[in-house]
Structure formats: C-alpha cells, structure tokens
Design a protein around this motif. Sequence first.
Motif, PDB file in Angstrom:
ATOM      1  N   ILE A  91      16.950  31.956  11.163  1.00 41.48           N
ATOM      2  CA  ILE A  91      15.999  32.845  11.843  1.00 41.48           C
ATOM      3  C   ILE A  91      14.961  31.963  12.530  1.00 41.48           C
ATOM      4  CG2 ILE A  91      14.496  33.191   9.817  1.00 41.48           C
ATOM      5  CD1 ILE A  91      14.295  36.173  10.795  1.00 41.48           C
ATOM      6  N   THR A  92      14.737  32.238  13.810  1.00 35.73           N
ATOM      7  CA  THR A  92      13.803  31.406  14.558  1.00 35.73           C
ATOM      8  C   THR A  92      12.368  31.881  14.322  1.00 35.73           C
ATOM      9  OG1 THR A  92      13.926  32.833  16.482  1.00 35.73           O
ATOM     10  CG2 THR A  92      15.490  30.992  16.399  1.00 35.73           C
ATOM     11  N   ARG A  98      11.651  28.417  19.183  1.00 36.52           N
ATOM     12  CA  ARG A  98      13.113  28.516  19.041  1.00 36.52           C
ATOM     13  C   ARG A  98      13.639  27.728  17.846  1.00 36.52           C
ATOM     14  NH1 ARG A  98      12.514  28.525  24.613  1.00 36.52           N
ATOM     15  NH2 ARG A  98      13.079  30.541  25.499  1.00 36.52           N
ATOM     16  N   ARG A  99      12.731  27.155  17.070  1.00 40.05           N
ATOM     17  CA  ARG A  99      13.151  26.372  15.902  1.00 40.05           C
ATOM     18  C   ARG A  99      13.423  27.287  14.704  1.00 40.05           C
ATOM     19  NH1 ARG A  99      10.989  21.095  15.809  1.00 40.05           N
ATOM     20  NH2 ARG A  99      11.819  20.950  13.695  1.00 40.05           N
ATOM     21  N   ARG A 100      14.351  26.855  13.848  1.00 41.91           N
ATOM     22  CA  ARG A 100      14.626  27.596  12.617  1.00 41.91           C
ATOM     23  C   ARG A 100      13.428  27.421  11.687  1.00 41.91           C
ATOM     24  NH1 ARG A 100      20.160  27.722   9.157  1.00 41.91           N
ATOM     25  NH2 ARG A 100      21.020  27.683  11.262  1.00 41.91           N
ATOM     26  N   ILE A 101      12.851  28.504  11.219  1.00 40.78           N
ATOM     27  CA  ILE A 101      11.596  28.406  10.454  1.00 40.78           C
ATOM     28  C   ILE A 101      11.779  27.607   9.162  1.00 40.78           C
ATOM     29  CG2 ILE A 101      11.873  30.618   9.235  1.00 40.78           C
ATOM     30  CD1 ILE A 101       8.812  30.975   9.564  1.00 40.78           C
ATOM     31  N   GLU A 161      11.713  35.043  16.157  1.00 41.05           N
ATOM     32  CA  GLU A 161      12.289  36.242  15.522  1.00 41.05           C
ATOM     33  C   GLU A 161      11.414  36.712  14.362  1.00 41.05           C
ATOM     34  OE1 GLU A 161      17.114  36.207  16.064  1.00 41.05           O
ATOM     35  OE2 GLU A 161      16.286  34.622  14.826  1.00 41.05           O
ATOM     36  N   GLY A 203      13.450  38.371  20.887  1.00 50.87           N
ATOM     37  CA  GLY A 203      12.285  38.070  20.063  1.00 50.87           C
ATOM     38  C   GLY A 203      11.242  37.223  20.772  1.00 50.87           C
TER      39      GLY A 203
END
Lengths: 270, 275
Positions: B95-96, B137-140, B99, B118
């Motif tokens: 999940i970014t 846009r990074r994965r959290i 998002e 998102g």
Amino acid sequence: MPAILQYEFMIRALIGGLLVGALAPVLGTFLVLRRFSLLSDTLAHVALLGVAVGFAVNVYPTLTTFIAVTIAAVVMEVLRSRGRLPGDAVLAVALYSSLAAAVVVISAAQGFNVDLLGFLFGSILTITELDLWLLAGLAVFVVIGVTAFFTELAQASFDDSLARVSGIKVDWVNLGLAVLAAATITLAMRIMGVLLVGALIVIPVLVGQGVTNSLRTAFIVASLVGMFSAVTGLTIAFYQDIPGGGAIVLVAVAMLGVSMAWRRLRRRSS
Amino acid sequence: MDDTPAVELEDVSFTYAGSPAVHGVTLRIERGDFTAIVGPNGSGKSTLLKIILGLIKPDNGQVRVFGTDIERFKDWRRIGYVPQVATGIHAMFPITVSEVVAHGRYSGFSPFDFWRRGNGADVDGVLQMVDMADFKRRRIGELSTGQQQRALIARALIRKPELLVMDEPIAGVDVQGGEELYMLLRQLRAQGVTILIISHDVGAVMREAGTVACMNCTLLCHCPPQELTEDDLVRLYGFPVEVLHHGRHHDHHAHGEEAVRHDEFDQVTPHVHRH
C-alpha cells in the motif's frame, strides 16, 4: 482447433478455472494482508466434512459443503474478533475438529469412493454445468461486492482501529469476507480439490504483493496470476495427464519464484 | 458557537485482566483546546484514548464526543486519529503512502472508491503539509518510523477533523521532526481544531499544550501546564523528575530549581529523568 478445445469437459474446466483463478485471489488478498492466510486451508478441511455429510445423507454435496463452510467461517470470525481464542488457535481447533468429524462420517458411510477422491484432489472431469453457473453467479456477486466495498475491506485489513474510527463497520466487513471466502472455497474445490484450494487463494496474492507497491494494482495482478495459473495448469494437466489442481498450484508457485527473483534483481539495480 | 465540550468523560472505569486500567476518570476537553495526556508506561493513557474513540467499551461511566454518547456517535468525519502504530504497516503490505492518505477521505459507503486514484489534489496538499510529497508512491511499510508516522498524520488531516487524537505522535521521530509536528499542531489549533495527544515528552507538552491531564490509572490532575507542580509530577511518576525543555526558549519554570531550560538538550531522548 486445438485438441484441448474439442472436449466439452475441458471447455467447462477452462471456464471454471478462469473463474476460480480470478475469484480466489480477490478474496485471498484481504485474508493474506490480515495474516490470516490459513483460514482458506482450514475452511477447505471443513469443506471435506461438508462433502462427507453430503454423500452420507445423499444430498448435493456442494450445498452441504457451502452450509458447513459458511457456519465454520462465521463461528471462527466471531471467536477471533471477540478474542476468546488467539486467531491461529481458532484455525487449528476448527481444522482438526472438522477433519476428525469428516473421517468419522466417511467411515460411517463405508469409506472413500471415487467421487470423494475427486473432491479431495480436484477433478476436471467432475465439473458440471450447474457448477459453472454457480461459479459465474458467485463471480458476479464477488466482483460487485469487492468493488463496492474495496475501501472498507482495504481499511479493515490495514488497521482495525483506524477503520473503526473512520466509521467503518469492521465486524460486518469481516463477516462478509468470511462468507464470501466460504462460498469461493466451496465452488473452487471442485477444480482444485480440498487439499489444494487454499494455494490458489494465497500464492497469487504473494506474487501481487511482491511486484507492486500499490494495493489496487496488487489486487489486480493477483487475479491475473490466478487466471493464468489456472488456464496454464489445466492445459498442462490435459496434455500430460496429471491432476489439474496440482498442475495449477505448481504453475502458481513457479510464478511466485519468478516474481521473487525479479524483485531481487530490481532491488539490486535500484 | 456550540459550547458542548469536544470530549466529556464521567466516572469512566475499565478493568483489564482483573486489574483496573482506568479508574473513575472524569474529564472535560473543551473545543479548540490542546490537551496532552501524560503518565508513566502502563498508566492507562492509551486505554483511555481507546475508550474515548469507542474502541473499548468501559465497564462504568459515560463517554460523550461532541455531546453524543460514543456508542451512538456516527459523525466520524469530525475525528482524525493517529495511532502509535498501524498493524498494516509492514514490508509485505502493498500500500502506497498516497493510498493510505486517500483512505482518510472515507466518509461512508462509496461504491466507486475502487476506481478513484489515490493521488488527488487534497492528498498532495496534506502530504506537503507533513513534508512527505516525495514519498507518495513509496510502500509505507518500507519507510522509517518517523515517515510512517507523518503519513498517518496526513491521513488524519485529509479528513479536516475538528478533533485530532494522536497516540504518542513523536515516538520514533527525531527532534527536528518533533518540532515540525508541534509547529503543525500550533497551526491546527489556531484554526480551532481540538487536539488530544498522549506524550512522554513532558518538556514539549509543558510548552505546547493548553491543558495537561496526568494519568496513572486515575486522573491525578487536569490543569494548564503552568499550574502543574513538582509534587504533581512526583505523584504521577513516583519519583522526582526534571523536565527538559528543548528546541525553543521558554520561560516556564514549573519545577523551580529542578526545571532545566536551555537549548543544549536537543539530542536528549528521554524527556523525564529520574534523579
């Protein structure tokens, strides 16, 4: 026309495979994200009890299976959410008790027969037109349901407390997911078999998780991987005369291996 | 203007595994106030926060948010919540940041949300507020704790909340990040947002909060920080403490000779020191 498409049972198997391949990872995405992957395996074992009861009382086994799996899914969700037992303990108790009950029922019904083995390991020969209609109906229901409640499902999977403070009825979302998972497992086991149906719910999801950062994209990738695995696996099964469920799972595992290698390469290059 | 308090607790108690976690708490948080709940570990601060948010049902007492019993409360859009940690934040959860933040817009059943991207202008706006625009846009799950915390704060802010509830928002955040967060909270307070936080950073709380609630299972005191005495802190923590003010000059000497006031403590992590 390829030989595979000249047999009606294979056309039914391919259509069924496509539907199962698309559906199973859709629900699997939300189960895996909650680290509740083994729910599918547990429900599949409960399905065996449903099949055994169906044969024992001479009722359409898909119906008895759906009833058994739905009841189990709801009870497990209630026990888990109320914290009466840890999530993994709930799964273990349900798995072993249903398997034990299935063994007793099968024994009382004078042992295994060919149809029951088909449910255990999957059989592309046993897929009926009714199964396909049920699968198609479920597919429409799941696609509409998941598309409509995607935000609720995603938030409840991400963090229970955050979802509740956003106003999401998390208990109802979880219950709905459990019932949809029960229906999917019931219908998917005709192709995949009780022992392998969980693999198609989990493995394509892991591929999706590995290749993209976005939840929405991972969800779509998982579904495409499920469909590709089903069609490729069934095709290999037809030409090599091997069980369809096993071939589908092995294709999915191969794709997982490729995706993991690709991810490692991408990390090294970045 | 409606003068109903933002949060009202009356004689609230909750017992966990046979031990009282929260006992007889009566608390009123006015609209627009900045209240910090302080207390030692295991003093029931987080439990109290969960009771206020309706995540835990108290054994006794009443909880009202914006005048409505929390069990009947439906207007969740008015509340922004930042947990200490979200269970979905791990490296395997795809999940970014954008998002996660976009999910904060949720305000009821909206069947077309799946197709909405998102990355709307509102998402970009709140990400800029918390200096996270470059990470959208990074994965959290692959970010640092401080960055994850800022993303969760952006998720709360996109709701334009009237009540912002934060559970240890500067845990895992460096000193500069903590200062930036308090600057943001000052701006929000100026806009009339009610702020309720749990914090171990007593120094910053003394400087920033309008009122301090001292919790140690019971509510020991609830007053403006200027009125907080050294005895209150001794009763709260069970031993003499000194408060380290850092980052900004401050004239407040709540603890007489024991209060430390200077800028050299920027790198000091523990904010409450045992003598």
